[in-house]
Design a protein around this motif. Sequence first.
Motif, PDB file in Angstrom:
ATOM      1  N   TRP A  97       2.231  -4.997   5.145  1.00  0.00           N
ATOM      2  CA  TRP A  97       2.131  -5.148   3.706  1.00  0.00           C
ATOM      3  C   TRP A  97       3.397  -5.760   3.110  1.00  0.00           C
ATOM      4  N   SER A  98       4.552  -5.433   3.661  1.00  0.00           N
ATOM      5  CA  SER A  98       5.802  -5.979   3.129  1.00  0.00           C
ATOM      6  C   SER A  98       5.818  -7.499   3.226  1.00  0.00           C
ATOM      7  N   GLU A  99       5.281  -8.045   4.309  1.00  0.00           N
ATOM      8  CA  GLU A  99       5.223  -9.503   4.452  1.00  0.00           C
ATOM      9  C   GLU A  99       4.203 -10.102   3.487  1.00  0.00           C
ATOM     10  N   VAL A 100       3.093  -9.424   3.304  1.00  0.00           N
ATOM     11  CA  VAL A 100       2.077  -9.911   2.369  1.00  0.00           C
ATOM     12  C   VAL A 100       2.642  -9.942   0.956  1.00  0.00           C
ATOM     13  N   GLU A 101       3.291  -8.861   0.554  1.00  0.00           N
ATOM     14  CA  GLU A 101       3.837  -8.758  -0.801  1.00  0.00           C
ATOM     15  C   GLU A 101       4.909  -9.815  -1.055  1.00  0.00           C
ATOM     16  N   LEU A 105       0.918 -15.114  -3.815  1.00  0.00           N
ATOM     17  CA  LEU A 105       1.011 -15.490  -5.223  1.00  0.00           C
ATOM     18  C   LEU A 105       0.486 -14.387  -6.129  1.00  0.00           C
ATOM     19  N   LEU A 106      -0.339 -13.538  -5.598  1.00  0.00           N
ATOM     20  CA  LEU A 106      -1.036 -12.543  -6.402  1.00  0.00           C
ATOM     21  C   LEU A 106      -0.136 -11.355  -6.722  1.00  0.00           C
ATOM     22  N   PRO A 107      -0.256 -10.800  -7.922  1.00  0.00           N
ATOM     23  CA  PRO A 107       0.487  -9.580  -8.246  1.00  0.00           C
ATOM     24  C   PRO A 107      -0.087  -8.396  -7.469  1.00  0.00           C
ATOM     25  N   ARG A 108       0.730  -7.380  -7.272  1.00  0.00           N
ATOM     26  CA  ARG A 108       0.283  -6.237  -6.476  1.00  0.00           C
ATOM     27  C   ARG A 108      -0.917  -5.538  -7.106  1.00  0.00           C
ATOM     28  N   SER A 109      -1.046  -5.626  -8.417  1.00  0.00           N
ATOM     29  CA  SER A 109      -2.154  -4.962  -9.106  1.00  0.00           C
ATOM     30  C   SER A 109      -3.474  -5.702  -8.956  1.00  0.00           C
ATOM     31  N   HIS A 110      -3.457  -6.881  -8.344  1.00  0.00           N
ATOM     32  CA  HIS A 110      -4.689  -7.652  -8.214  1.00  0.00           C
ATOM     33  C   HIS A 110      -5.676  -6.901  -7.325  1.00  0.00           C
ATOM     34  N   SER A 111      -6.927  -6.853  -7.756  1.00  0.00           N
ATOM     35  CA  SER A 111      -7.930  -6.054  -7.049  1.00  0.00           C
ATOM     36  C   SER A 111      -8.186  -6.530  -5.619  1.00  0.00           C
ATOM     37  N   SER A 112      -8.000  -7.816  -5.360  1.00  0.00           N
ATOM     38  CA  SER A 112      -8.272  -8.322  -4.018  1.00  0.00           C
ATOM     39  C   SER A 112      -7.231  -7.845  -2.996  1.00  0.00           C
ATOM     40  N   ASP A 117      -3.699  -3.106   1.027  1.00  0.00           N
ATOM     41  CA  ASP A 117      -2.624  -2.143   0.799  1.00  0.00           C
ATOM     42  C   ASP A 117      -3.084  -0.701   0.968  1.00  0.00           C
ATOM     43  N   ALA A 118      -4.376  -0.449   0.940  1.00  0.00           N
ATOM     44  CA  ALA A 118      -4.904   0.922   0.914  1.00  0.00           C
ATOM     45  C   ALA A 118      -4.645   1.651   2.225  1.00  0.00           C
ATOM     46  N   THR A 119      -4.400   2.957   2.093  1.00  0.00           N
ATOM     47  CA  THR A 119      -4.243   3.840   3.247  1.00  0.00           C
ATOM     48  C   THR A 119      -5.252   4.970   3.140  1.00  0.00           C
ATOM     49  N   PHE A 120      -6.067   5.123   4.170  1.00  0.00           N
ATOM     50  CA  PHE A 120      -7.081   6.175   4.202  1.00  0.00           C
ATOM     51  C   PHE A 120      -6.704   7.204   5.257  1.00  0.00           C
ATOM     52  N   SER A 121      -6.889   8.465   4.923  1.00  0.00           N
ATOM     53  CA  SER A 121      -6.622   9.548   5.869  1.00  0.00           C
ATOM     54  C   SER A 121      -7.772  10.556   5.831  1.00  0.00           C
ATOM     55  N   PRO A 122      -8.510  10.626   6.939  1.00  0.00           N
ATOM     56  CA  PRO A 122      -8.432   9.811   8.152  1.00  0.00           C
ATOM     57  C   PRO A 122      -8.955   8.402   7.899  1.00  0.00           C
ATOM     58  N   PRO A 123      -8.672   7.461   8.805  1.00  0.00           N
ATOM     59  CA  PRO A 123      -9.075   6.067   8.571  1.00  0.00           C
ATOM     60  C   PRO A 123     -10.569   5.884   8.346  1.00  0.00           C
ATOM     61  N   GLU A 124     -11.410   6.697   9.021  1.00  0.00           N
ATOM     62  CA  GLU A 124     -12.852   6.519   8.893  1.00  0.00           C
ATOM     63  C   GLU A 124     -13.387   6.941   7.532  1.00  0.00           C
ATOM     64  N   LYS A 225      -6.388 -17.560   2.061  1.00  0.00           N
ATOM     65  CA  LYS A 225      -6.910 -18.917   1.930  1.00  0.00           C
ATOM     66  C   LYS A 225      -7.301 -19.241   0.492  1.00  0.00           C
ATOM     67  N   ASN A 226      -7.720 -18.220  -0.264  1.00  0.00           N
ATOM     68  CA  ASN A 226      -8.245 -18.435  -1.617  1.00  0.00           C
ATOM     69  C   ASN A 226      -7.334 -17.859  -2.704  1.00  0.00           C
ATOM     70  N   GLU A 227      -6.095 -17.544  -2.362  1.00  0.00           N
ATOM     71  CA  GLU A 227      -5.265 -16.843  -3.343  1.00  0.00           C
ATOM     72  C   GLU A 227      -4.948 -17.697  -4.575  1.00  0.00           C
ATOM     73  N   ARG A 228      -4.871 -19.009  -4.438  1.00  0.00           N
ATOM     74  CA  ARG A 228      -4.647 -19.856  -5.608  1.00  0.00           C
ATOM     75  C   ARG A 228      -5.827 -19.743  -6.571  1.00  0.00           C
ATOM     76  N   ARG A 229      -7.037 -19.813  -6.051  1.00  0.00           N
ATOM     77  CA  ARG A 229      -8.222 -19.666  -6.893  1.00  0.00           C
ATOM     78  C   ARG A 229      -8.298 -18.269  -7.501  1.00  0.00           C
ATOM     79  N   LEU A 230      -7.986 -17.262  -6.713  1.00  0.00           N
ATOM     80  CA  LEU A 230      -8.003 -15.880  -7.207  1.00  0.00           C
ATOM     81  C   LEU A 230      -6.950 -15.663  -8.281  1.00  0.00           C
ATOM     82  N   TYR A 231      -5.800 -16.302  -8.098  1.00  0.00           N
ATOM     83  CA  TYR A 231      -4.720 -16.163  -9.086  1.00  0.00           C
ATOM     84  C   TYR A 231      -5.115 -16.824 -10.409  1.00  0.00           C
TER      85      TYR A 231
END
Length: 310
Positions: A97-101, A105-112, A117-124, A225-231
Motif C-alpha cells: 500500500w505504501s508504494e500505491v499511495e 494520482l487518486l486521493p486515499r479517500s477515493h472509493s476505488s 487498502d482494506a484489511t479483513f480479519s479473518p481474510p475470508e 490503468k484507469n486512474e486518470r479517468r477515475l481521477y
Amino acid sequence: MSLTMIPQQFSIFRWFRTHLFLSGVIGLATVLVVETIDTPESNNLRETPERAIQMARIFSSYIVDGDVESLIHFTDQEETAERLRRSPPPSFRNILWSEVEATTLLPRSHSSLAPIDATFSPPESRMQIIRLERRDSFFVMTFVALSGPHFTNEYIEADGHPLVVTVAVRYIVKPPKTPFGRWRNRLANIDWLPDTIHEMVSGDWYLIDYRYSFNLREYYEWVRKNERRLYNQWEQDMKNTPAVIGSKDWLNGLESRASEEVKASYLWSYSTSERQLAEVLDQLSQQSKSNTIPETKLNNSFNRPSPIVE
C-alpha cells in the motif's frame, strides 16, 4: 539408624517409584490398545453445511488473493490442481500500500482504492455468500467480495462488473495409508476424548472446481490503468456534489427514495422466496423421478448418501 542404611532406603524408594511409573504406563497403553480395537479410523463431524460454507468462503478468499499454494493443498481433483499450476489466479501478496499511495494520482479517500487498502480479519470475511446449491455431498456457492470491512453492501466493481467467485466443494474422507496412521486415528476417535480431538480425524470439504470474474490483483491493475479517468470523474463529482446535495429537490426526495428502496427490497424478498421454493421443489422432483426408488420407500428419498471415501 546408621548412616549406611540411608542410601539403601533411597534405593528402594527409587525402585518403587520407577516400578509404579512403568506399571502406570503399561496400564495406560493397555487401556488405549483395547479402546482402539473397535474404534473407527475416521468420523464425519465436519460433514455439515456450516463447515462447507466456511471452507468455500476460505477457498474463494484464496482465489481473490491469488494464494495458489493453499488452494492446491485443499484441491481434490488433479485436473483442478493442474489448472491452478498452469493458469493461477494472479497473486496480490507483493502489492504494498505504501508504494500505491506514493505513486497513484487518486486521493486515499477515493472509493476505488478502498479494496486495495482494506484489511479483513479473518481474510475470508471479505467474501459474502449470495447463492448456494447442493446435490448430495456436493455444494456450489457463489460469493461477492466486499470493498471494505465496514461496507456491508458495497462490492468491488470494475466498470460496473462485480468481483464474483464461484466454488464447488465436496465432502471427502481420506483414511490414512500407514498402519501407524490408522492406529493414531483410532486413538483420536476414542469416545471419551473431546470433539476438538475427534475433528482432527474427520473428513473435510475439498475444492473441485472454481470460476471468477477477476481477482484483487487484476482489480489493482485495472485501477492503475484507469486512474486518470477515475481521477477526472472524481473531480467532476466533487464539483457537482455540493450543488446536488444543497438543492431543495434532493432534500425533499431523500426520504421518499429511502422508502421506495425499502419497499422494493420487500417485494424482491417475496418474489425471490417464491421463485426459490418453486425451483427447489422442481429440482428435487426431477431427481426423485430419475432414481429407481420403490414407492414404499419414498419417505427415505431425501436421505444423504454415504460420504465419499478415497
